[in-house]
Design an enzyme around this catalytic site. Structure first.
Site: not given
Ligand code: GRF
Length: 193
Positions: A104, A106, A147
């Site tokens: 994942n 985050h 997370d």
């Molecule tokens: C990113 O900031 C990621 O870290 C988080 O959600 C956001 C998703 O952005 N989990 P995207 O859909 O990849 O543009």
């Protein structure tokens, strides 16, 4: 060498999913087999199709059904799953089936600013409200909680010159675009399984 087969799960715009698709297109060791989204209207649904990648849209019942998701991944002989802005909790069956094979991304320095509801701009707002001088991204294995799994890598940025959510988001996106593909690739290629 057999290619490792990847699935990407995404719920939103999908800039990270698209970055993985583009970066791994020429990658001999990795193959992105499908993008899965729990939202038919998510930006990633069209943009992944435009990149020629198969998209599977699931509903909320399927998103909570570990047996269904595990069978789906087995059917496509998936080796690794990457969650790139996927907002649903991963059911236990799938966590167990992909133990240390599900990654994942985050947008904070976990364990700070993680957990249910902590995604996207909610995270950046909380970071600003707490007057943090730094933030960053965490790439980690997935366990049964949001997370919470073992951390693979973290990357930081300074917030000294930033005082808006958009400003934080921009710095985070730069880190994500720079580091997610290389960390995913290295993690997979270094794994024994
Ligand atoms: C990113 O900031 C990621 O870290 C988080 O959600 C956001 C998703 O952005 N989990 P995207 O859909 O990849 O543009």
């Amino acid at each position: 060498m057999n290619k490792k087969r990847l699935a990407i799960f995404a719920s939103g715009t999908g800039s990270n999913a698209i970055n993985l698709i583009k970066t791994f297109r020429e990658e001999k060791a990795l193959d992105i087999c499908f993008v899965l989204s729990n939202r038919a209207d998510a930006g990633i649904v069209n943009s992944a199709k435009e990149e020629g990648v198969q998209v599977i849209v699931i509903d909320n019942v399927q998103a909570a059904d570990g047996a269904y998701l595990t069978d789906l991944c087995n059917e496509y002989e998936i080796d690794w799953i990457v969650l790139a802005g996927y907002l649903r909790l991963i059911p236990n069956d799938l966590v167990r089936a992909f133990d240390h094979r599900m990654i994942n991304l985050h947008p904070s320095l976990l364990p700070k600013y993680g957990g249910k509801g902590m995604h996207g701009r909610n995270v950046h707002l909380a970071v600003l409200e707490n007057e943090e001088s730094r933030t960053g991204i965490t790439i980690h294995f997935v366990n049964e909680k949001f997370d919470d799994g073992e951390i693979i890598a973290q990357f930081q940025c300074s917030l000294e010159d930033v005082d808006t959510v958009e400003g934080v988001e921009s710095k985070i996106r730069t880190l994500e675009q720079s580091y997610l593909p290389v960390v995913v690739k290295t993690t997979i290629l270094n794994a024994i399984n």
